[in-house]
Scaffold this active site. Sequence first.
Site, PDB file in Angstrom:
ATOM      1  CB  THR A  65      -0.894  -0.003   1.261  1.00 14.47           C
ATOM      2  OG1 THR A  65      -1.471   1.280   1.445  1.00 14.47           O
ATOM      3  CG2 THR A  65      -0.095  -0.341   2.513  1.00 14.47           C
ATOM      4  CG  ASP A  66      -1.140   5.013  -0.891  1.00 14.07           C
ATOM      5  OD1 ASP A  66      -1.691   4.330  -0.002  1.00 14.07           O
ATOM      6  OD2 ASP A  66      -1.734   5.945  -1.487  1.00 14.07           O
ATOM      7  CD  GLU A  67      -3.455   3.403   4.204  1.00 12.03           C
ATOM      8  OE1 GLU A  67      -3.415   3.437   5.448  1.00 12.03           O
ATOM      9  OE2 GLU A  67      -4.486   3.124   3.568  1.00 12.03           O
TER      10      GLU A  67
HETATM   11  P1  NAD Z   1      -9.524  -7.362   2.322  1.00 10.81           P
HETATM   12  O1  NAD Z   1      -9.506  -7.089   3.794  1.00 10.81           O
HETATM   13  O2  NAD Z   1     -10.756  -7.093   1.537  1.00 10.81           O
HETATM   14  O3  NAD Z   1      -9.149  -8.896   2.075  1.00 10.81           O
HETATM   15  C1  NAD Z   1      -8.134  -9.550   2.761  1.00 10.81           C
HETATM   16  C2  NAD Z   1      -8.275 -11.050   2.513  1.00 10.81           C
HETATM   17  O4  NAD Z   1      -7.214 -11.718   3.224  1.00 10.81           O
HETATM   18  C3  NAD Z   1      -9.593 -11.639   3.023  1.00 10.81           C
HETATM   19  O5  NAD Z   1     -10.160 -12.494   2.052  1.00 10.81           O
HETATM   20  C4  NAD Z   1      -9.177 -12.418   4.263  1.00 10.81           C
HETATM   21  O6  NAD Z   1     -10.011 -13.563   4.521  1.00 10.81           O
HETATM   22  C5  NAD Z   1      -7.756 -12.847   3.914  1.00 10.81           C
HETATM   23  N1  NAD Z   1      -6.951 -13.082   5.113  1.00 10.81           N
HETATM   24  C6  NAD Z   1      -6.824 -12.263   6.191  1.00 10.81           C
HETATM   25  N2  NAD Z   1      -6.031 -12.839   7.117  1.00 10.81           N
HETATM   26  C7  NAD Z   1      -5.629 -14.042   6.608  1.00 10.81           C
HETATM   27  C8  NAD Z   1      -4.795 -15.085   7.087  1.00 10.81           C
HETATM   28  N3  NAD Z   1      -4.220 -15.017   8.294  1.00 10.81           N
HETATM   29  N4  NAD Z   1      -4.580 -16.161   6.299  1.00 10.81           N
HETATM   30  C9  NAD Z   1      -5.170 -16.246   5.070  1.00 10.81           C
HETATM   31  N5  NAD Z   1      -5.990 -15.299   4.578  1.00 10.81           N
HETATM   32  C10 NAD Z   1      -6.218 -14.202   5.336  1.00 10.81           C
HETATM   33  O7  NAD Z   1      -8.266  -6.585   1.754  1.00 10.81           O
HETATM   34  P2  NAD Z   1      -8.110  -5.802   0.367  1.00 10.81           P
HETATM   35  O8  NAD Z   1      -8.631  -4.432   0.533  1.00 10.81           O
HETATM   36  O9  NAD Z   1      -8.589  -6.669  -0.732  1.00 10.81           O
HETATM   37  O10 NAD Z   1      -6.509  -5.694   0.291  1.00 10.81           O
HETATM   38  C11 NAD Z   1      -5.741  -6.737  -0.286  1.00 10.81           C
HETATM   39  C12 NAD Z   1      -4.270  -6.368  -0.217  1.00 10.81           C
HETATM   40  O11 NAD Z   1      -4.047  -5.151  -0.920  1.00 10.81           O
HETATM   41  C13 NAD Z   1      -3.764  -6.138   1.206  1.00 10.81           C
HETATM   42  O12 NAD Z   1      -2.476  -6.665   1.310  1.00 10.81           O
HETATM   43  C14 NAD Z   1      -3.747  -4.625   1.346  1.00 10.81           C
HETATM   44  O13 NAD Z   1      -2.763  -4.207   2.260  1.00 10.81           O
HETATM   45  C15 NAD Z   1      -3.414  -4.200  -0.074  1.00 10.81           C
HETATM   46  N6  NAD Z   1      -3.933  -2.877  -0.490  1.00 10.81           N
HETATM   47  C16 NAD Z   1      -5.245  -2.541  -0.295  1.00 10.81           C
HETATM   48  C17 NAD Z   1      -5.708  -1.305  -0.747  1.00 10.81           C
HETATM   49  C18 NAD Z   1      -7.167  -0.918  -0.612  1.00 10.81           C
HETATM   50  O14 NAD Z   1      -7.532   0.206  -0.963  1.00 10.81           O
HETATM   51  N7  NAD Z   1      -8.059  -1.793  -0.154  1.00 10.81           N
HETATM   52  C19 NAD Z   1      -4.830  -0.416  -1.363  1.00 10.81           C
HETATM   53  C20 NAD Z   1      -3.483  -0.791  -1.542  1.00 10.81           C
HETATM   54  C21 NAD Z   1      -3.054  -2.033  -1.105  1.00 10.81           C
HETATM   55  P1  TYD Z   2     -10.708   3.996   4.536  1.00  5.58           P
HETATM   56  O1  TYD Z   2     -11.693   3.604   3.493  1.00  5.58           O
HETATM   57  O2  TYD Z   2     -10.772   3.344   5.875  1.00  5.58           O
HETATM   58  O3  TYD Z   2      -9.253   3.816   3.885  1.00  5.58           O
HETATM   59  P2  TYD Z   2      -7.791   4.305   4.439  1.00  5.58           P
HETATM   60  O4  TYD Z   2      -7.907   4.672   5.865  1.00  5.58           O
HETATM   61  O5  TYD Z   2      -6.987   3.064   4.246  1.00  5.58           O
HETATM   62  O6  TYD Z   2      -7.392   5.432   3.555  1.00  5.58           O
HETATM   63  O7  TYD Z   2     -10.824   5.555   4.755  1.00  5.58           O
HETATM   64  C1  TYD Z   2     -10.682   6.472   3.678  1.00  5.58           C
HETATM   65  C2  TYD Z   2     -10.741   7.872   4.255  1.00  5.58           C
HETATM   66  O8  TYD Z   2     -12.059   8.107   4.764  1.00  5.58           O
HETATM   67  C3  TYD Z   2      -9.803   8.090   5.433  1.00  5.58           C
HETATM   68  O9  TYD Z   2      -9.319   9.435   5.368  1.00  5.58           O
HETATM   69  C4  TYD Z   2     -10.705   7.918   6.656  1.00  5.58           C
HETATM   70  C5  TYD Z   2     -12.054   8.420   6.164  1.00  5.58           C
HETATM   71  N1  TYD Z   2     -13.263   7.776   6.726  1.00  5.58           N
HETATM   72  C6  TYD Z   2     -14.311   8.554   7.170  1.00  5.58           C
HETATM   73  O10 TYD Z   2     -14.262   9.812   7.141  1.00  5.58           O
HETATM   74  N2  TYD Z   2     -15.435   7.933   7.656  1.00  5.58           N
HETATM   75  C7  TYD Z   2     -15.532   6.573   7.725  1.00  5.58           C
HETATM   76  O11 TYD Z   2     -16.578   6.044   8.196  1.00  5.58           O
HETATM   77  C8  TYD Z   2     -14.442   5.775   7.239  1.00  5.58           C
HETATM   78  C9  TYD Z   2     -14.504   4.271   7.287  1.00  5.58           C
HETATM   79  C10 TYD Z   2     -13.323   6.428   6.742  1.00  5.58           C
END
Ligand code: NAD
Ligand code: TYD
Length: 352
Positions: A134-136
Amino acid sequence: MINSKTIIITGGAGFIGSHVVRRFVNNYPDYKIINLDNLTYAGNLANLTDIQDAPNYSFQKGDITDAVFIDALFEKEKPYAVIHLAAESHVDRSISNPMEFVMTNVIGTVNLLNAARKSWEGDYINHRFYHVSTDEVYGALGESGMFTEETSYDPHSPYSASKASSDHFVRAYHDTYGLDVVISNCSNNYGSHHFPEKLIPLAINNIKNNKPVPVYGKGENVRDWLWVEDHARAIDVIFHKAKAGDTYNIGGHNEWKNIDLIRLLCEILDQKLGRESGASAKLITFVTDRAGHDLRYAIDSTKLQNELDWVPSLQFEEGLEKTVDWYLQNEEWLENVTSGNYQDYYKNQYNS
Ligand code: NAD
Ligand code: TYD
């Protein structure tokens, strides 16, 4: 003998993972895709009903924190590659329970690296460990500037600290043992099958149900949103074309203040639900800010665009409308996820 086409995709039942699994299953009939997922609250096999019977797809329930299980799986399947997405992914949950994030994101990643190292020893050149991050990890930006691949890591939340730690381990296994690794760091994703604890699906669900939409602080925080299918396509390109040890940032040059994004969603839903203009905006409720809330993220993905010819395919307004339509058309999915029914069903099926 390695199975030169077997790829383990971890976290494939989650939001982004399900899009990556679908893309690889549909686009690469020669690959054997194993979706390894522990089906936590965020994992939902209903995300994959359209491809669940495909001949090149199988599901393996399992926990990446269990090293014995992971070693045995590598021994049995002898995969050619891993695309690792399994993680605890929600910042607010990491604030209340950081240890779960250490276990899955750090220990789970190191277990996979160890299994890959053992299984692929002597032949690292013919394998690949792709770590999705992630970018975080880069921390927070002020009003200007963007994260590049050279930006120093400066994570603030337990979630981003655990992802940064896992990134460091992945690079260390490349530098120390010569494992072929690739890392990508992506900005916030949006699209279908997104669990409604994250901002966009939570807001859509609450607006639809006439419930308050919580905006943290003043809503001034900025996120850089990318359509999830563009992320899956970037992963595909990087997986196939990146050099060993390389890193790519992925993002859509699409920064939005949270409050502006929520207002836009309110307008789209007013129109789609036939409400009077301005009706949904009345649901916006400012609540206490998140602890350590990063002000701004913005990704510079020039390297990915120049070297691998990837550009985002969708304008945000169009993608957001598509996303809203998906949630309005998939009420049963949303109902199951918000009621927790999906977990009972799959728990019974997989006996845990
Ligand atoms: P998500 O929370 O929707 O899905 C995570 C998945 O991992 C789930 O299916 C869960 O069952 C599985 N999981 C969790 N713990 C586990 C374990 N111990 N063993 C096996 N499986 C397990 O997450 P997402 O939003 O789809 O993110 C996927 C990846 O992308 C993550 O690594 C996250 O850090 C990265 N990412 C997410 C975002 C975003 O905006 N959501 C952005 C950049 C990077
Ligand atoms: P989120 O979807 O949790 O992603 P991330 O924290 O990984 O960026 O949140 C996106 C942005 O929205 C973040 O600045 C937190 C804010 N936020 C709210 O204002 N209200 C909410 O209920 C949630 C879940 C997030």
